[in-house]
Design a protein around this motif. Structure first.
Motif, mmCIF file in Angstrom:
data_model
loop_
_atom_site.group_PDB
_atom_site.id
_atom_site.type_symbol
_atom_site.label_atom_id
_atom_site.label_comp_id
_atom_site.label_asym_id
_atom_site.label_seq_id
_atom_site.Cartn_x
_atom_site.Cartn_y
_atom_site.Cartn_z
ATOM 1 N N LEU A 1 -2.697 5.390 -1.386
ATOM 2 C CA LEU A 1 -3.489 6.327 -0.604
ATOM 3 C C LEU A 1 -2.839 7.694 -0.765
ATOM 4 N N GLN B 1 -0.976 6.929 9.180
ATOM 5 C CA GLN B 1 -0.285 5.640 9.120
ATOM 6 C C GLN B 1 -0.835 4.674 10.166
ATOM 7 N N ARG C 1 -8.200 4.089 8.176
ATOM 8 C CA ARG C 1 -8.573 2.667 8.201
ATOM 9 C C ARG C 1 -9.542 2.354 7.063
ATOM 10 N N VAL D 1 -3.941 3.074 8.786
ATOM 11 C CA VAL D 1 -3.636 2.134 7.706
ATOM 12 C C VAL D 1 -3.061 0.839 8.265
ATOM 13 N N ALA E 1 -7.773 2.438 3.638
ATOM 14 C CA ALA E 1 -6.963 1.242 3.389
ATOM 15 C C ALA E 1 -7.844 0.040 3.050
ATOM 16 N N ILE F 1 -4.408 -3.185 7.917
ATOM 17 C CA ILE F 1 -3.694 -4.273 7.232
ATOM 18 C C ILE F 1 -2.993 -5.211 8.209
ATOM 19 N N ILE G 1 0.867 -1.175 0.000
ATOM 20 C CA ILE G 1 0.000 0.000 0.000
ATOM 21 C C ILE G 1 0.898 1.217 0.000
ATOM 22 N N LEU H 1 1.666 5.146 0.326
ATOM 23 C CA LEU H 1 1.131 6.347 0.963
ATOM 24 C C LEU H 1 1.870 7.549 0.396
ATOM 25 N N LEU I 1 3.015 -1.423 4.178
ATOM 26 C CA LEU I 1 2.876 0.004 3.859
ATOM 27 C C LEU I 1 4.226 0.566 3.444
#
Length: 342
Positions: A130, A87, A308, A90, A311, A94, A71, A73, A101
């Motif tokens: 994201l 963060q 959240r 996220v 994600a 996950i 993912i 960012l 991330l």
């Protein structure tokens, strides 16, 4: 008795599908936590996975999908706490998955911004990205993601995209509530410290302030506004400007907590007591708001919940529509607001 696989080596997805009596696609959906399954099927497949000791191969899955379980960012934001809070949300989404991330800072003013983001996507092949404000407000970045076949979710203080690609907050409305709270406490001369030029959040928060001032018939004028950039230092400088005015405001709304803390420092330098001689309201409800003295009235921005949801929209696109897109902020009253001195 535990089931056994016909294959000589490690159990495969084919073994799981055969022993579960379902297709490989159904097994894949269970592994990917897709909502498009009934609970009975999910439990049956999960039981077989547990009995076989089957472990999905992330490299093989990434190869099949032509993307990695990353993912991305993407951000360019002067507020480090905001990025950290995002963060946190996220990573919570996950946790216990194979997703990881990766953070990619960018320069939103660079002429090579789009090329930089394109190179990042093509090199890392993330599952999705994201995008934080103010970078998220650039429609060309969203278009670049679409052209590269990269899923994305944008965060903003107003609607920027379709719900599946967006999480937003009600900044304009909640700032109006904050100004109403000050007015109900007796304040009529309220100062504003704005956010950085070019940030949609700053625009929305200033608009909420202006609309509330007009609606409530409060004092208005350019001398009641000072420019900030979401940092403590800019709050200190902007607070000094407002507090050195004659007459000075009896209350100040700062567009984030960092700047509000700077205003508090400027007030103490001048011997102005909060809240006896000056009321103060911030925005974000970061730790600093509760830890300074007096504890600061602020707007609680649900950034962790927004992160959240953003994600989860990425890791499970099929269920993206089930995740909320609009998140409402709340005013958190504390000890930094009191009626104005006589």
């Amino acid at each position: 008795m535990a089931r056994t696989s016909k294959s000589a080596g490690k159990p495969t997805i084919n073994d799981v599908a055969r022993l579960s009596g379902v297709s490989k696609k159904t097994v894949s959906r269970v592994i990917n936590r897709s909502p498009l399954l009934n609970q009975t099927t999910r439990q049956k497949v999960e039981q077989v996975i547990a009995e076989l000791g089957y472990v999905p191969n992330p490299q093989a899955r990434a190869l099949a999908l032509r993307r990695n379980f990353l993912i991305g960012l993407i951000h360019d934001n002067p507020n480090a706490q905001m990025v950290l809070n995002f963060q946190e949300g996220v990573l919570d989404a996950i946790r216990d998955t194979e997703f990881a991330l990766v953070v990619r800072p960018v320069d939103r003013k660079s002429p090579g911004l789009l090329a930089d983001i394109s190179a990042f996507i093509m090199k890392q092949r993330p599952y999705g990205v994201l995008i934080l404000p103010p970078v998220s407000e650039n429609d060309a970045i969203a278009e670049t993601c679409r052209e590269l076949g990269c899923n994305y979710v944008r965060m903003g203080s107003a609607r920027l995209d379709e719900p599946a690609h967006m999480v937003e907050s009600n900044d304009r409305q909640v700032v109006g509530h904050a100004i109403e709270h000050l007015a109900q406490t007796g304040h009529r001369r309220i100062g504003l410290i704005t956010g950085p030029v070019g940030f949609r959040s700053a625009t929305e928060r200033e608009a909420g302030f202006d609309e509330a001032v007009a609606r409530l018939g409060l004092d208005a004028g350019a001398e009641l506004k000072a420019q900030g950039n979401y940092t403590f230092e800019s709050g200190l400088a902007a607070g000094a400007r407002l507090l050195d005015a004659t007459p000075r405001p009896t209350a100040i709304f700062a567009s984030n907590d960092e700047m509000a803390a700077g205003v508090l420092h400027a007030a103490r330098e001048r011997g102005i007591r909060v809240p006896d001689q000056l009321s103060l309201v911030g925005f974000d409800d970061t730790a600093i708001a509760a830890h300074i003295w007096p504890p600061m009235t602020t707007v609680r921005w649900p950034i962790v919940a927004m992160a959240r949801s953003a994600a989860l929209k990425l890791v499970n696109p099929e269920a993206a529509a089930q995740q909320p897109s609009l998140f409402l902020s709340d005013l958190i009253p504390r000890a930094s607001v009191a009626p104005p001195a006589a």
